[in-house]
Each structure stands twice: as structure tokens, then as C-alpha cells.
Enzyme design. Structure first.
Site, PDB file in Angstrom:
ATOM      1  N   THR A 107      36.486 -20.710   8.642  1.00 25.89           N
ATOM      2  CA  THR A 107      37.170 -19.992   7.566  1.00 25.89           C
ATOM      3  C   THR A 107      38.346 -20.783   7.012  1.00 25.89           C
ATOM      4  O   THR A 107      38.641 -20.717   5.821  1.00 25.89           O
ATOM      5  CB  THR A 107      37.630 -18.615   8.082  1.00 25.89           C
ATOM      6  OG1 THR A 107      36.470 -17.921   8.529  1.00 25.89           O
ATOM      7  CG2 THR A 107      38.311 -17.807   7.011  1.00 25.89           C
ATOM      8  N   THR A 183      37.392 -19.971  14.076  1.00 29.63           N
ATOM      9  CA  THR A 183      38.132 -19.356  15.187  1.00 29.63           C
ATOM     10  C   THR A 183      37.225 -18.868  16.317  1.00 29.63           C
ATOM     11  O   THR A 183      37.663 -18.783  17.461  1.00 29.63           O
ATOM     12  CB  THR A 183      38.958 -18.153  14.688  1.00 29.63           C
ATOM     13  OG1 THR A 183      38.082 -17.228  14.049  1.00 29.63           O
ATOM     14  CG2 THR A 183      40.049 -18.589  13.747  1.00 29.63           C
ATOM     15  N   ASP A 184      35.974 -18.561  15.987  1.00 29.41           N
ATOM     16  CA  ASP A 184      35.141 -17.878  16.993  1.00 29.41           C
ATOM     17  C   ASP A 184      35.011 -18.654  18.298  1.00 29.41           C
ATOM     18  O   ASP A 184      34.997 -18.060  19.373  1.00 29.41           O
ATOM     19  CB  ASP A 184      33.730 -17.623  16.435  1.00 29.41           C
ATOM     20  CG  ASP A 184      33.726 -16.633  15.274  1.00 29.41           C
ATOM     21  OD1 ASP A 184      34.810 -16.095  14.961  1.00 29.41           O
ATOM     22  OD2 ASP A 184      32.662 -16.404  14.696  1.00 29.41           O
ATOM     23  N   LYS A 262      40.035 -15.995  22.097  1.00 28.65           N
ATOM     24  CA  LYS A 262      40.022 -15.102  20.940  1.00 28.65           C
ATOM     25  C   LYS A 262      39.823 -13.686  21.468  1.00 28.65           C
ATOM     26  O   LYS A 262      38.835 -13.415  22.154  1.00 28.65           O
ATOM     27  CB  LYS A 262      38.889 -15.494  19.987  1.00 28.65           C
ATOM     28  CG  LYS A 262      38.918 -14.693  18.697  1.00 28.65           C
ATOM     29  CD  LYS A 262      37.929 -15.203  17.654  1.00 28.65           C
ATOM     30  CE  LYS A 262      38.098 -14.385  16.376  1.00 28.65           C
ATOM     31  NZ  LYS A 262      37.233 -14.798  15.282  1.00 28.65           N
TER      32      LYS A 262
HETATM   33  N1  ASP Z   1      32.650 -17.437  12.018  1.00 32.61           N
HETATM   34  C1  ASP Z   1      33.805 -18.224  11.643  1.00 32.61           C
HETATM   35  C2  ASP Z   1      33.864 -19.427  12.536  1.00 32.61           C
HETATM   36  O1  ASP Z   1      34.191 -19.297  13.691  1.00 32.61           O
HETATM   37  C3  ASP Z   1      35.047 -17.411  11.708  1.00 32.61           C
HETATM   38  C4  ASP Z   1      36.336 -18.166  11.493  1.00 32.61           C
HETATM   39  O2  ASP Z   1      36.421 -19.288  11.099  1.00 32.61           O
HETATM   40  O3  ASP Z   1      37.366 -17.552  11.732  1.00 32.61           O
HETATM   41  O4  ASP Z   1      33.599 -20.491  12.086  1.00 32.61           O
END
Ligand code: ASP
Length: 461
Positions: A107, A183-184, A262
Site C-alpha cells: 500500500t 504491511t501484512d 501486525k
Molecule cells: N495487502 C497489502 C500488503 O501487505 C496491505 C498493505 O500494504 O498494507 O501488501
């Protein structure tokens, strides 16, 4: 109205827009048999169906409205979004530290694709400077897109490539490294890089964002600024995760790559240090240390790049009633290492014991971690734990399940000898196993917002 004000709409959906005089980018109220909606009409891709109208609603989410349910539509305003960020050359300022940003996707590297209304990865240094000019006051930045994936698509190959790229940059004398990442699985990569990049002379900072930059509440810019500040100016030469600390914009937290997780699917302050306290808080002006012992920045230290990983490792999350054939199937399929995420102090049901025995007899190494996340595996307390240890399951102290999984893959990438693997697993590299967990880590950091704020205030002068 000319056709291009209906970007991508066709057939029946186009007829509906024309009927109500509503344009793409029109702020619109829609009354439907399922309730009323308000938002901006987004363009559609060429391949999309012709019976939905897509609205971006105030929360930032996109919803598709079935035209068959629409009773009334009204355009109340019009605001064409400009998603092309003006590119400018990133200025170089003498005296500022040189930071390298590696982009992997997620993201943080996303913007809205005006064609599809979807959030897509995009990344360029000029775009970044155009979007967040403050970055130029913090450091001299160079960037490199290593991957463009959402983080569920990161894995061993990517960890190895990233570790090697980091090694090269360090050898070239960079002052700090930032890695933009989804983030995942940021915490998996945090662990992988801690093991693969050892003795770093400089900070290595992983950063992501929970909300993309087209949303008003986006954390992308602030997280990036905090990460650059840390990479360029902090004394902590470790692999860290830098993300929103509080629910407000006040500060970011720096977490050790091996003790972070997370913990919330949508909060911006989703990352928490588990089993310890965070390393520091960071804002644009300063880094305030919370944890006193850490690896200090030292330009003359030689980094060790250890890019090993065996994908013959897996992790099972125990649930009551689990059947032995789940373990047998993994062994039959050639897995050589299994991390069990057990209940309480580290338990699974008795029904699994024969399968555990069969696995360890075939040379499969098995390590126990905890579903509770906080606290230590204690397999001496009940005889069931002792039975399991006798069958070869090895407790991992307070190592987090994902960290144990990554470390086992890293260990198995280096050796097949169970004793060697055990030594690697149980010798901490950067606090993945600690002697004890601070009482204030669990009580205060998980205790709710007011307590967190009070605690943080003690460190902010
Ligand atoms: N699904 C995304 C990822 O982990 C979510 C994010 O970037 O926060 O790439």
C-alpha cells in the site's frame, strides 16, 4: 455530455449515468432498494461488467452498486481527481545523510488507478519527492524498485534478493536503508532480514502504510518521513519496523525486526512490539529511545550477508481435534522442519503424539511456539509437555511463531544436522528469544490508549 466523461462505462450502466446526468468524478447521492449511498463515481476498466456503478465512499473504500437496485441518482458536485503526482528531481543537500529506499510494493507504494478505481502499486523517486517534499529536508534519497508486489507475495526468494541488495548498498557506503513493504507480512521480512543481514553498520528500516496515499487519513507520508529520519539519523544499527505508534499522527514507533507483529487489520497503529518494549519513538525532529540496549551505528563494521532459506519448512496452528494425518501429510510431502503453534504453554492433543514421533524419527525437526504470543513455552509444567519433548519437540522460549518459522527456514537452508539446527534455533541473533519479558511491555503497551500515552510521555522531553 461527451463520452469520455463516462470513462469506461458502457451498456446499461452508461444508460443509467446518462439518464440521471451523472458524470465520472461526480459527487453523487444514490438511492437504492438497499439504502442510500454517497460518494464519487469512479471510472471503470474496459473489461468490467456493464451493470455496476462504482462509488468511492467517505471511508475511502470503493463499492459497486448494482444498477438494478437504483431508484434515483443525483450529482451534487464534481471533482476530477489528479492521481498523477508531479515528478521533481530529488535535491541533494550537502551534509545530509544518504539513504537508499528499496521498494517492494504494498500500500505504501500505491495510488489509485484512475482507469480501474483500484489501488495499484506505483513507485518512483521523483513521484515520492513530488508527493512528500519534506523528505528532502531529512536526507539525500536514492531509490530502487526491487519488486512491485503486495506483501503476501513476498517469500524466500525475495528475502534473499533483498538481503543481497542491502549488502551491496552497505558496501557502497550508504548511511541508512529504508524498505517500503506491504504491511501484512512486514514482520516476516523483519525476521528474515535480521537473520540474513547480520552486523549491519547502519539502520535498516522496514516501513509500510495501512492506508493508501489517495485517502485523507493515509499514514504513508508520515511513516516514510519517520523511516527516513531513522535510517539517516538514528544510532540504532538494527533491522527495524517503523510504523504509526499512536492512533493520532503524533509519533512513529521503532520495533525490533524479531519482536514485532501486525495486530490489527485496519488501525494505522497496527504494529506492536510483542514480548518486549519498542526501541524508540520517532517524529520528524527526533528519535527518543525507550529501550536502552541496542546495536549502535558503526561505519567500520563489516556486514555479513547470510542469504539462506529452505522452503521445506512449514508451520501448523494447532486446533482442538487436530488429526495426526495433518502431520503425516507434511512429512510425506518432504517437509523437513515444522513449527507448531501450540495452546497455552505449548500443547497439542495426545492424538498427535504418534505422528510427532513418526516425523522426528524420519529426521523432521519440530519446534514449539505459542498461540498466546506473549510469554514463554514451558513444556516441563505438565507431563504432556514432557512427553512431547521426549518425542523430539523442542521449545523455543518466547520466539514468535512467524519468527520461528523464518528462522527454521534459514537454519535448514544452511544445514540438515538436527543438532546444528537446534543450536542455530536456540541462539538468539537479535532478541528473538529473551531472558524475560518486561512487565510494562504487556501491561502498558497492550493496556489501551490512555496507558500507552502516559507511558510514552515519560520518554518524551
Ligand atoms: N495487502 C497489502 C500488503 O501487505 C496491505 C498493505 O500494504 O498494507 O501488501
Amino acid at each position: 455530455m461527451s463520452e469520455d466523461i463516462f470513462q469506461g462505462y458502457k451498456g446499461k450502466a452508461l444508460e443509467v449515468l446518462k439518464k440521471y446526468n451523472v458524470r465520472v468524478w461526480g459527487q453523487t447521492t444514490i438511492q437504492t432498494t438497499r439504502g442510500n449511498f454517497e460518494g464519487t463515481v469512479l471510472p471503470r476498466a474496459e473489461n468490467d461488467d456493464d451493470f455496476h456503478i462504482v462509488l468511492k465512499i467517505a471511508t475511502g473504500y470503493n463499492i459497486g452498486i448494482d444498477i438494478g437496485t437504483i431508484n434515483e441518482m443525483k450529482e451534487t458536485g464534481y471533482k476530477k481527481a489528479n492521481y498523477k503526482i508531479p515528478e521533481k528531481e530529488f535535491p541533494i543537500t550537502e551534509g545530509l545523510p544518504n539513504v537508499k529506499l528499496f521498494g517492494t510494493g504494498g500500500t505504501i507504494a500505491s495510488r489509485l488507478d484512475y482507469r480501474t478505481g483500484a489501488v495499484i502499486p506505483a513507485f518512483s523517486p521523483g513521484e515520492l519527492y513530488g508527493a512528500v517534499p519534506e523528505l528532502a529536508d531529512i536526507c539525500n534519497l536514492t531509490t530502487e524498485k526491487v519488486f512491485a508486489v503486495f506483501s503476501e507475495n513476498m517469500g524466500p526468494k525475495q528475502y534473499v534478493a533483498l538481503a543481497k541488495a542491502i549488502g551491496e548498498e552497505i558496501k557502497n557506503g550508504i548511511d541508512g536503508i529504508v524498505i517500503g513493504h506491504g504491511t501484512d507480512t512486514l514482520h516476516h521480512t523483519g525476521a528474515a532480514l535480521t537473520f540474513m543481514v547480520q552486523n549491519s553498520p547502519i539502520p535498516i528500516v522496514l516501513v509500510g502504510s495501512q492506508r493508501s496515499s489517495d485517502r485523507p487519513s493515509s499514514d504513508a507520508a508520515l511513516n516514510l518521513m519517520h523511516a527516513m529520519k531513522t535510517a539517516g539519523h538514528s544510532d540504532i544499527a538494527e533491522v527495524m519496523v517503523c510504523m504509526f505508534g499512536a492512533t493520532s499522527d503524533e509519533y512513529g514507533l521503532l520495533h525490533k525486526g524479531t519482536r514485532v507483529r501486525k495486530m490489527h487489520s485496519s488501525y494505522r497503529s497496527t504494529f506492536r512490539t510483542i514480548g518486549d518494549i519498542p526501541l524508540a519513538t520517532v517524529n520528524r525532529d527526533k528519535i527518543t529511545h525507550i529501550k536502552k540496549d541496542y546495536k549502535h551505528r558503526r561505519k567500520d563494521r563489516n556486514v555479513d550477508i547470510l542469504p539462506y532459506f529452505s522452503d521445506k519448512v512449514t508451520m501448523i496452528y494447532y486446533y482442538p481435534g487436530m488429526k495426526p494425518d495433518t502431520i503425516d501429510a507434511l512429512v510425506d510431502n518432504g517437509y523437513k522442519g515444522i513449527v507448531i503453534v501450540g495452546t497455552g504453554l505449548g500443547h497439542v492433543n495426545k492424538e498427535l503424539y504418534p505422528a510427532i514421533e513418526r516425523a522426528t524419527k524420519k529426521g523432521v525437526v519440530m519446534y514449539m511456539t505459542l498461540q498466546t504470543l506473549w510469554g514463554f513455552v514451558h513444556m516441563f509444567v505438565y507431563d504432556t509437555g514432557r512427553d512431547m519433548m521426549a518425542k523430539g519437540v523442542i521449545p523455543t522460549g518466547n520466539m514468535l511463531p512467524e519468527v520461528a518459522f523464518i528462522k527454521l527456514g534459514w537454519a535448514l537452508g544452511q544445514t540438515k544436522d538436527p543438532e546444528e539446527i537446534k543450536k542455530i534455533m536456540l541462539t538468539p541473533i537479535n532478541d528473538e528469544i529473551t531472558k524475560r519479558e518486561p512487565y510494562n511491555g504487556y501491561l502498558i503497551y497492550q493496556g489501551g490508549v490512555p496507558e500507552v500515552e502516559d507511558f510514552i510521555k515519560k520518554f518524551r522531553k
